[in-house]
Write a protein that holds these residues in place. Structure first.
Motif, mmCIF file in Angstrom:
data_model
loop_
_atom_site.group_PDB
_atom_site.id
_atom_site.type_symbol
_atom_site.label_atom_id
_atom_site.label_comp_id
_atom_site.label_asym_id
_atom_site.label_seq_id
_atom_site.Cartn_x
_atom_site.Cartn_y
_atom_site.Cartn_z
ATOM 1 N N GLU A 48 -6.712 1.229 4.500
ATOM 2 C CA GLU A 48 -5.871 1.802 3.437
ATOM 3 C C GLU A 48 -6.579 1.701 2.099
ATOM 4 O O GLU A 48 -7.365 0.773 1.857
ATOM 5 C CB GLU A 48 -4.553 1.037 3.380
ATOM 6 C CG GLU A 48 -3.758 1.228 4.668
ATOM 7 C CD GLU A 48 -2.298 1.291 4.393
ATOM 8 O OE1 GLU A 48 -1.879 2.139 3.575
ATOM 9 O OE2 GLU A 48 -1.583 0.459 4.961
ATOM 10 N N ALA B 281 -6.745 -9.734 -1.319
ATOM 11 C CA ALA B 281 -5.701 -8.788 -0.900
ATOM 12 C C ALA B 281 -6.271 -7.367 -0.808
ATOM 13 O O ALA B 281 -5.943 -6.609 0.114
ATOM 14 C CB ALA B 281 -4.523 -8.847 -1.875
ATOM 15 N N LYS C 144 2.851 -0.905 3.891
ATOM 16 C CA LYS C 144 2.446 -2.182 4.505
ATOM 17 C C LYS C 144 2.045 -3.185 3.417
ATOM 18 O O LYS C 144 1.684 -2.788 2.302
ATOM 19 C CB LYS C 144 1.279 -1.955 5.467
ATOM 20 C CG LYS C 144 1.676 -1.139 6.685
ATOM 21 C CD LYS C 144 0.714 -1.400 7.844
ATOM 22 C CE LYS C 144 1.107 -0.568 9.047
ATOM 23 N NZ LYS C 144 0.107 0.398 9.454
ATOM 24 N N ALA D 106 -8.301 -7.070 2.340
ATOM 25 C CA ALA D 106 -7.434 -6.956 3.527
ATOM 26 C C ALA D 106 -6.874 -5.540 3.654
ATOM 27 O O ALA D 106 -6.812 -4.976 4.755
ATOM 28 C CB ALA D 106 -6.298 -7.979 3.441
ATOM 29 N N MET D 107 -6.496 -4.943 2.515
ATOM 30 C CA MET D 107 -5.974 -3.568 2.547
ATOM 31 C C MET D 107 -7.050 -2.608 3.059
ATOM 32 O O MET D 107 -6.792 -1.755 3.912
ATOM 33 C CB MET D 107 -5.513 -3.169 1.141
ATOM 34 C CG MET D 107 -4.942 -1.765 1.083
ATOM 35 S SD MET D 107 -4.541 -1.234 -0.595
ATOM 36 C CE MET D 107 -6.174 -0.797 -1.202
ATOM 37 N N ALA E 189 -7.776 -2.690 6.727
ATOM 38 C CA ALA E 189 -6.784 -1.985 7.542
ATOM 39 C C ALA E 189 -6.907 -0.473 7.376
ATOM 40 O O ALA E 189 -6.081 0.287 7.906
ATOM 41 C CB ALA E 189 -5.384 -2.454 7.158
ATOM 42 N N SER F 208 0.846 -1.199 0.000
ATOM 43 C CA SER F 208 0.000 0.000 0.000
ATOM 44 C C SER F 208 0.879 1.245 0.000
ATOM 45 O O SER F 208 2.108 1.164 0.127
ATOM 46 C CB SER F 208 -0.883 -0.002 1.241
ATOM 47 O OG SER F 208 -0.050 0.143 2.369
ATOM 48 N N TYR G 9 -0.332 -6.505 2.203
ATOM 49 C CA TYR G 9 -1.594 -7.222 2.395
ATOM 50 C C TYR G 9 -1.657 -8.340 1.352
ATOM 51 O O TYR G 9 -1.334 -8.097 0.185
ATOM 52 C CB TYR G 9 -2.786 -6.275 2.226
ATOM 53 C CG TYR G 9 -2.700 -5.100 3.170
ATOM 54 C CD1 TYR G 9 -3.107 -5.219 4.496
ATOM 55 C CD2 TYR G 9 -2.158 -3.888 2.746
ATOM 56 C CE1 TYR G 9 -2.992 -4.154 5.379
ATOM 57 C CE2 TYR G 9 -2.031 -2.818 3.620
ATOM 58 C CZ TYR G 9 -2.450 -2.961 4.941
ATOM 59 O OH TYR G 9 -2.326 -1.913 5.812
ATOM 60 N N THR G 10 -2.110 -9.522 1.788
ATOM 61 C CA THR G 10 -2.068 -10.660 0.873
ATOM 62 C C THR G 10 -3.446 -11.307 0.721
ATOM 63 O O THR G 10 -4.333 -11.130 1.557
ATOM 64 C CB THR G 10 -1.068 -11.727 1.377
ATOM 65 O OG1 THR G 10 -1.497 -12.216 2.642
ATOM 66 C CG2 THR G 10 0.338 -11.167 1.481
#
Ligand code: THU
Length: 133
Positions: free
Chosen positions: A68, A59, A37, A62-63, A66, A33, A39-40
Protein backbone atom coordinates in the motif's frame (compact mmCIF):
# COMPACT_ATOMS: atom_id res chain seq x y z
CA UNK A 1 -15.19 3.35 17.78
CA UNK A 2 -14.17 5.98 15.21
CA UNK A 3 -11.28 5.28 12.86
CA UNK A 4 -9.08 7.84 14.61
CA UNK A 5 -9.85 6.36 18.07
CA UNK A 6 -8.96 2.89 16.78
CA UNK A 7 -5.71 4.24 15.33
CA UNK A 8 -4.92 5.98 18.61
CA UNK A 9 -5.43 2.74 20.58
CA UNK A 10 -3.15 0.85 18.19
CA UNK A 11 -0.49 3.58 18.33
CA UNK A 12 -0.59 3.45 22.14
CA UNK A 13 -0.29 -0.35 22.08
CA UNK A 14 2.67 -0.48 19.70
CA UNK A 15 4.39 2.29 21.67
CA UNK A 16 4.88 -0.23 24.49
CA UNK A 17 7.15 -2.21 22.11
CA UNK A 18 9.50 0.74 21.48
CA UNK A 19 13.18 -0.21 21.90
CA UNK A 20 14.53 2.87 23.66
CA UNK A 21 17.53 2.03 25.87
CA UNK A 22 19.23 5.35 25.03
CA UNK A 23 16.59 8.07 24.92
CA UNK A 24 13.95 6.34 27.09
CA UNK A 25 11.47 8.18 24.89
CA UNK A 26 8.82 5.83 23.50
CA UNK A 27 6.87 6.76 20.37
CA UNK A 28 4.06 4.85 18.66
CA UNK A 29 2.60 5.43 15.20
CA UNK A 30 -0.42 3.93 13.51
CA UNK A 31 -1.43 4.49 9.91
CA UNK A 32 -4.79 3.91 8.28
CA UNK A 33 -4.13 3.38 4.59
CA UNK A 34 -6.43 4.24 1.71
CA UNK A 35 -7.85 0.67 1.86
CA UNK A 36 -8.76 1.09 5.55
CA UNK A 37 -6.11 -1.30 6.87
CA UNK A 38 -3.95 -0.35 9.85
CA UNK A 39 -0.14 -0.49 10.03
CA UNK A 40 1.87 0.30 13.14
CA UNK A 41 5.43 1.12 14.14
CA UNK A 42 7.51 2.09 17.16
CA UNK A 43 10.93 3.66 17.48
CA UNK A 44 13.84 1.20 17.45
CA UNK A 45 17.11 2.67 18.70
CA UNK A 46 20.66 1.44 18.19
CA UNK A 47 23.94 1.83 20.08
CA UNK A 48 25.15 3.48 16.88
CA UNK A 49 22.65 6.30 17.36
CA UNK A 50 22.02 7.31 13.72
CA UNK A 51 20.99 3.72 12.95
CA UNK A 52 17.87 4.14 15.10
CA UNK A 53 14.52 4.44 13.36
CA UNK A 54 11.46 6.50 14.22
CA UNK A 55 8.01 5.08 14.89
CA UNK A 56 6.61 6.71 11.73
CA UNK A 57 9.31 5.09 9.58
CA UNK A 58 8.36 1.66 10.95
CA UNK A 59 4.66 2.17 10.22
CA UNK A 60 5.39 3.47 6.71
CA UNK A 61 7.64 0.47 6.01
CA UNK A 62 4.89 -1.91 7.18
CA UNK A 63 2.35 -0.19 4.91
CA UNK A 64 4.70 -0.50 1.93
CA UNK A 65 5.49 -4.13 2.76
CA UNK A 66 1.76 -4.82 2.38
CA UNK A 67 1.79 -3.18 -1.05
CA UNK A 68 0.00 0.00 0.00
CA UNK A 69 1.15 3.51 -0.79
CA UNK A 70 -1.36 6.07 0.50
CA UNK A 71 -1.76 7.24 4.09
CA UNK A 72 -5.29 8.33 4.94
CA UNK A 73 -4.63 9.04 8.62
CA UNK A 74 -1.58 8.70 10.86
CA UNK A 75 -1.58 9.00 14.64
CA UNK A 76 1.72 9.66 16.43
CA UNK A 77 1.75 9.31 20.21
CA UNK A 78 4.36 10.07 22.85
CA UNK A 79 4.39 11.06 26.49
CA UNK A 80 5.50 14.66 26.38
CA UNK A 81 4.47 17.86 28.14
CA UNK A 82 4.43 19.59 24.76
CA UNK A 83 2.87 17.65 21.94
CA UNK A 84 5.46 16.04 19.65
CA UNK A 85 5.42 16.57 15.92
CA UNK A 86 7.09 14.09 13.54
CA UNK A 87 10.76 14.98 13.03
CA UNK A 88 11.81 16.64 9.77
CA UNK A 89 12.90 13.38 8.16
CA UNK A 90 9.61 11.70 9.09
CA UNK A 91 7.61 14.62 7.69
CA UNK A 92 9.39 14.03 4.39
CA UNK A 93 8.63 10.29 4.68
CA UNK A 94 4.96 11.03 5.35
CA UNK A 95 4.90 13.52 2.46
CA UNK A 96 6.00 10.77 0.05
CA UNK A 97 2.89 8.71 0.85
CA UNK A 98 0.34 11.50 1.40
CA UNK A 99 -2.14 13.52 -0.55
CA UNK A 100 -3.99 16.69 0.36
CA UNK A 101 -6.59 14.71 2.32
CA UNK A 102 -4.07 12.88 4.52
CA UNK A 103 -4.49 13.76 8.19
CA UNK A 104 -1.65 13.74 10.73
CA UNK A 105 -2.97 13.41 14.28
CA UNK A 106 -0.67 14.32 17.17
CA UNK A 107 -1.41 12.65 20.47
CA UNK A 108 -0.25 12.32 24.04
CA UNK A 109 -1.24 9.74 26.63
CA UNK A 110 -4.62 11.46 27.08
CA UNK A 111 -5.60 11.26 23.42
CA UNK A 112 -5.39 13.00 20.05
CA UNK A 113 -4.82 16.73 20.59
CA UNK A 114 -4.15 18.26 17.16
CA UNK A 115 -4.70 17.34 13.53
CA UNK A 116 -2.79 18.72 10.55
CA UNK A 117 -2.31 18.18 6.84
CA UNK A 118 1.19 17.50 5.54
CA UNK A 119 1.13 20.91 3.80
CA UNK A 120 0.65 22.56 7.19
CA UNK A 121 3.58 20.72 8.79
CA UNK A 122 5.91 20.65 5.77
CA UNK A 123 4.89 23.50 3.47
CA UNK A 124 8.08 23.48 1.41
CA UNK A 125 8.52 19.73 1.00
CA UNK A 126 11.11 18.44 -1.42
CA UNK A 127 8.83 17.29 -4.20
CA UNK A 128 9.26 14.81 -7.04
CA UNK A 129 8.83 17.80 -9.41
CA UNK A 130 12.20 19.09 -8.19
CA UNK A 131 13.91 16.10 -9.82
CA UNK A 132 12.83 17.31 -13.27
CA UNK A 133 14.95 20.17 -14.54
N1 THU B 1 11.17 9.72 17.55
C1 THU B 1 10.20 9.09 16.84
O1 THU B 1 10.09 7.86 16.85
N2 THU B 1 9.36 9.86 16.12
C2 THU B 1 9.38 11.22 16.09
O2 THU B 1 8.60 11.82 15.37
C3 THU B 1 10.34 11.96 16.91
C4 THU B 1 11.38 11.15 17.55
C5 THU B 1 12.09 8.89 18.36
C6 THU B 1 13.51 8.81 17.84
C7 THU B 1 14.27 8.45 19.10
O3 THU B 1 14.22 7.03 19.28
C8 THU B 1 13.47 9.11 20.21
O4 THU B 1 12.20 9.42 19.66
C9 THU B 1 14.10 10.38 20.75
O5 THU B 1 14.42 11.25 19.74
Amino acid sequence: MSAVSELYEQALAVRTCAYIPYSKFAVGAAIMSASGKIYTGCNVENVSYPCGTCAEAGAIAAMNAAGERLIQDIVVVADSSSLISPCGACLQRIFEFSDKNTKIHLADLAGVKKTYTIAELLPAAFDEKELRR
